[in-house]
Design a protein around this motif. Structure first.
Motif, PDB file in Angstrom:
ATOM      1  N   LEU A  47     -22.781  30.881 -88.429  1.00  0.00           N
ATOM      2  CA  LEU A  47     -22.118  30.509 -87.327  1.00  0.00           C
ATOM      3  C   LEU A  47     -22.058  29.226 -86.815  1.00  0.00           C
ATOM      4  N   GLN A  48     -21.506  28.867 -85.756  1.00  0.00           N
ATOM      5  CA  GLN A  48     -22.000  27.400 -85.239  1.00  0.00           C
ATOM      6  C   GLN A  48     -21.150  26.456 -85.840  1.00  0.00           C
ATOM      7  N   HIS A  49     -20.298  26.735 -86.617  1.00  0.00           N
ATOM      8  CA  HIS A  49     -19.300  25.502 -87.251  1.00  0.00           C
ATOM      9  C   HIS A  49     -18.388  25.228 -86.185  1.00  0.00           C
ATOM     10  N   LYS A  50     -18.167  24.002 -86.061  1.00  0.00           N
ATOM     11  CA  LYS A  50     -16.982  23.521 -84.829  1.00  0.00           C
ATOM     12  C   LYS A  50     -15.977  24.247 -84.982  1.00  0.00           C
ATOM     13  N   ASN A  51     -15.291  24.653 -86.173  1.00  0.00           N
ATOM     14  CA  ASN A  51     -14.050  25.275 -86.093  1.00  0.00           C
ATOM     15  C   ASN A  51     -14.342  26.818 -86.055  1.00  0.00           C
ATOM     16  N   ASP A  52     -15.563  27.359 -85.673  1.00  0.00           N
ATOM     17  CA  ASP A  52     -15.604  28.687 -85.716  1.00  0.00           C
ATOM     18  C   ASP A  52     -15.441  29.350 -84.118  1.00  0.00           C
ATOM     19  N   ASP A  53     -15.171  28.583 -83.395  1.00  0.00           N
ATOM     20  CA  ASP A  53     -15.424  29.033 -82.083  1.00  0.00           C
ATOM     21  C   ASP A  53     -13.776  29.076 -81.495  1.00  0.00           C
ATOM     22  N   VAL A  54     -13.069  29.994 -81.892  1.00  0.00           N
ATOM     23  CA  VAL A  54     -11.605  30.205 -81.668  1.00  0.00           C
ATOM     24  C   VAL A  54     -11.603  30.614 -80.509  1.00  0.00           C
ATOM     25  N   GLU A  55     -12.326  31.582 -80.114  1.00  0.00           N
ATOM     26  CA  GLU A  55     -12.405  32.183 -78.735  1.00  0.00           C
ATOM     27  C   GLU A  55     -12.721  30.900 -77.487  1.00  0.00           C
ATOM     28  N   GLY A  56     -13.313  30.045 -77.714  1.00  0.00           N
ATOM     29  CA  GLY A  56     -13.696  28.979 -77.184  1.00  0.00           C
ATOM     30  C   GLY A  56     -12.578  28.076 -76.987  1.00  0.00           C
ATOM     31  N   LEU A  57     -11.778  27.923 -77.967  1.00  0.00           N
ATOM     32  CA  LEU A  57     -10.504  26.891 -77.998  1.00  0.00           C
ATOM     33  C   LEU A  57      -9.699  27.718 -77.108  1.00  0.00           C
ATOM     34  N   PHE A  58      -9.286  28.886 -77.139  1.00  0.00           N
ATOM     35  CA  PHE A  58      -8.650  29.735 -76.094  1.00  0.00           C
ATOM     36  C   PHE A  58      -9.163  29.709 -75.053  1.00  0.00           C
ATOM     37  N   ARG A  59     -10.132  29.777 -74.684  1.00  0.00           N
ATOM     38  CA  ARG A  59     -10.866  29.783 -73.230  1.00  0.00           C
ATOM     39  C   ARG A  59     -10.654  28.230 -72.657  1.00  0.00           C
ATOM     40  N   ALA A  60     -10.951  27.317 -73.379  1.00  0.00           N
ATOM     41  CA  ALA A  60     -10.425  25.884 -72.781  1.00  0.00           C
ATOM     42  C   ALA A  60      -8.982  25.912 -72.505  1.00  0.00           C
ATOM     43  N   LEU A  61      -8.298  26.137 -73.246  1.00  0.00           N
ATOM     44  CA  LEU A  61      -6.858  26.150 -73.068  1.00  0.00           C
ATOM     45  C   LEU A  61      -6.408  26.765 -71.815  1.00  0.00           C
ATOM     46  N   LEU A  62      -6.769  28.133 -71.446  1.00  0.00           N
ATOM     47  CA  LEU A  62      -6.254  29.040 -70.401  1.00  0.00           C
ATOM     48  C   LEU A  62      -7.149  28.327 -69.150  1.00  0.00           C
ATOM     49  N   SER A  63      -8.403  27.625 -69.395  1.00  0.00           N
ATOM     50  CA  SER A  63      -9.244  27.358 -68.319  1.00  0.00           C
ATOM     51  C   SER A  63      -8.495  25.811 -67.672  1.00  0.00           C
ATOM     52  N   ASP A  64      -7.667  25.375 -68.533  1.00  0.00           N
ATOM     53  CA  ASP A  64      -7.276  23.861 -68.193  1.00  0.00           C
ATOM     54  C   ASP A  64      -6.599  23.526 -66.950  1.00  0.00           C
ATOM     55  N   PRO A  65      -7.184  23.187 -65.973  1.00  0.00           N
ATOM     56  CA  PRO A  65      -6.580  23.051 -64.590  1.00  0.00           C
ATOM     57  C   PRO A  65      -5.489  21.992 -64.371  1.00  0.00           C
ATOM     58  N   SER A  66      -5.275  21.310 -65.489  1.00  0.00           N
ATOM     59  CA  SER A  66      -4.143  20.499 -65.607  1.00  0.00           C
ATOM     60  C   SER A  66      -2.579  21.226 -65.996  1.00  0.00           C
ATOM     61  N   VAL A  67      -2.862  22.479 -66.353  1.00  0.00           N
ATOM     62  CA  VAL A  67      -1.984  23.284 -66.653  1.00  0.00           C
ATOM     63  C   VAL A  67      -1.480  24.198 -65.418  1.00  0.00           C
ATOM     64  N   PRO A  68      -0.284  24.480 -65.075  1.00  0.00           N
ATOM     65  CA  PRO A  68      -0.101  25.001 -63.967  1.00  0.00           C
ATOM     66  C   PRO A  68      -0.486  26.438 -63.978  1.00  0.00           C
ATOM     67  N   THR A  69      -0.882  26.762 -62.841  1.00  0.00           N
ATOM     68  CA  THR A  69      -1.352  28.267 -62.688  1.00  0.00           C
ATOM     69  C   THR A  69      -0.405  29.255 -63.354  1.00  0.00           C
ATOM     70  N   GLU A  70       0.734  29.322 -62.814  1.00  0.00           N
ATOM     71  CA  GLU A  70       1.814  30.427 -63.245  1.00  0.00           C
ATOM     72  C   GLU A  70       1.918  30.227 -64.838  1.00  0.00           C
ATOM     73  N   TRP A  71       2.033  29.190 -65.210  1.00  0.00           N
ATOM     74  CA  TRP A  71       1.946  29.024 -66.763  1.00  0.00           C
ATOM     75  C   TRP A  71       0.546  29.553 -67.575  1.00  0.00           C
ATOM     76  N   ARG A  72      -0.703  29.340 -67.020  1.00  0.00           N
ATOM     77  CA  ARG A  72      -1.507  30.046 -67.325  1.00  0.00           C
ATOM     78  C   ARG A  72      -1.606  31.376 -67.355  1.00  0.00           C
ATOM     79  N   VAL A  73      -1.149  31.855 -66.327  1.00  0.00           N
ATOM     80  CA  VAL A  73      -1.060  33.409 -66.084  1.00  0.00           C
ATOM     81  C   VAL A  73      -0.249  33.815 -67.045  1.00  0.00           C
ATOM     82  N   ARG A  74       0.725  33.141 -67.437  1.00  0.00           N
ATOM     83  CA  ARG A  74       1.987  33.773 -68.590  1.00  0.00           C
ATOM     84  C   ARG A  74       1.357  33.538 -69.980  1.00  0.00           C
TER      85      ARG A  74
END
Lengths: 211, 211
Positions: free
Chosen positions: B141-168
């Motif tokens: 593990l530990q390759h940079k492109n291994d962390d798919v879940e981490g990328l999802f989490r980063a996207l969904l946690s991004d505060p610059s995206v409106p909350t309603e859109w993140r919920v959707r």
DNA sequence: GTCTATATTTCGATAGAC
DNA sequence: GTCTATCGAAATATAGAC
């Protein structure tokens, strides 16, 4: 210790976020926390006892077995969902009943996140509870109105309901569950905002019922 | 049993393929089935070996430990999700990229239900994998492109995206997951019908992006 | 590659003192 | 109600024969 009387009372009176009044409730609060964080099977009674500050053997004064701790936590959820049973029994797949049902579930879920997480993440452990004759025989479960999950399953499996509508019913539940399970990604968002955003999503999912 | 793995060769007919990987893949197939049905912690190596027809000790010839079996199954999913990494890295929360992403995930999920179920139902077991230094050190593990879940989490946690859109965004994933997890309620529905119904739902959830 | 042992650990649960 | 001490079962993992 008899499960029949001692377990039923806290199930109806104690919310998941309630204060740990009795030792019994303190055990349940700690167990809930650990079962959610580490999983039921991966959590040992020794860990629960350590977090409580006393020894593992003392747990057995309050609970007959590890499974009975899980059962007591299930009864907490049972108490929370009792209010939606009339909607389920009247055939919630009709009209806008399902949306009203999900609306109520959103509030319940948001106010009892950890209890929901417990059930979602430990499905198999609860299934084992139902399978285990030694647990069932004590007669705490198996009431006609206990099987909320069974009522849901019956509704969603009903072949007389169009497939697309069944998918939408399921998807609305999944949407609520998904937002709840990944709630840490939405940390800082007030529950009220989360609830209204979720209601909007659910409304869009269920808005146009197919003929 | 139904297999849908893209990277690995299905283990049913293993005459021409390498004999070494054949048993290995059979172990993984059985382990996947048992881990999904009973949960990772509740499944013993003895059960896996019994279903394979040989003894528990023989498993250790093919896998270093029980966790390494789980790791190999994680790598199967890793292979499946590699295709969506470009979409994630380009910022899938913009425009209709997210809907295209979920569209692709629907197909992947439907064709690899058991592998998805494995990850949803054994979250904590996989989290323990990442925590365990003895597993990480082997460098799989530990390759940079291994962390798919981490990328999802980063996207969904991004505060610059409106909350309603993140919920959707989250709700669309939850809808797919919910339908998948309760797929037995929709037994008999063809995958193609399920996919198109799911796409319709996702489109309704993501249809109107807030400003 | 698979086997029969067996070592080692951990767990759930019990017994009995206090 | 909580303790110490321990039992018995089951699990992961290892050793060495074949």
């Amino acid at each position: 210790m008899e499960l029949g009387d001692s377990a039923a009372v806290p199930a109806t009176t104690t919310a998941a976020t309630g204060p740990a009044s009795s030792t019994r409730e303190r055990i349940l609060d700690i167990a809930l926390d650990l079962f959610v964080r580490k999983g039921y099977a991966e959590t040992s009674l020794r860990e629960i006892a350590a977090e409580l500050g006393f020894s593992k053997a003392a747990l057995y004064y309050h609970f007959e077995s590890k499974q009975h701790i899980l059962l007591a936590l299930h009864l907490r959820l049972h108490g929370l969902t009792e209010g939606v049973l009339p909607l389920l029994e009247d055939g919630a797949s009709a009209g806008d009943t399902w949306e009203r049902l999900v609306d109520r579930l959103i509030d319940i879920a948001l106010q009892n996140r950890r209890l929901i997480e417990l059930h979602v993440r430990n499905r198999e452990a609860f299934a084992a509870l139902n399978r285990d004759a030694a647990i069932e025989k004590h007669g705490v479960l198996q009431h006609k109105n206990d099987d909320v999950e069974g009522l849901f399953r019956a509704l969603l499996s009903d072949p007389s309901v169009p497939t697309e509508w069944r998918v939408r019913m399921l998807a609305s539940l999944g949407a609520v569950g998904g937002v709840l399970l990944a709630a840490d990604a939405l940390a800082g968002v007030p529950d009220a905002e989360l609830a209204s955003a979720l209601r909007a999503v659910v409304h869009d999912v269920l808005g146009n019922r197919p003929a």
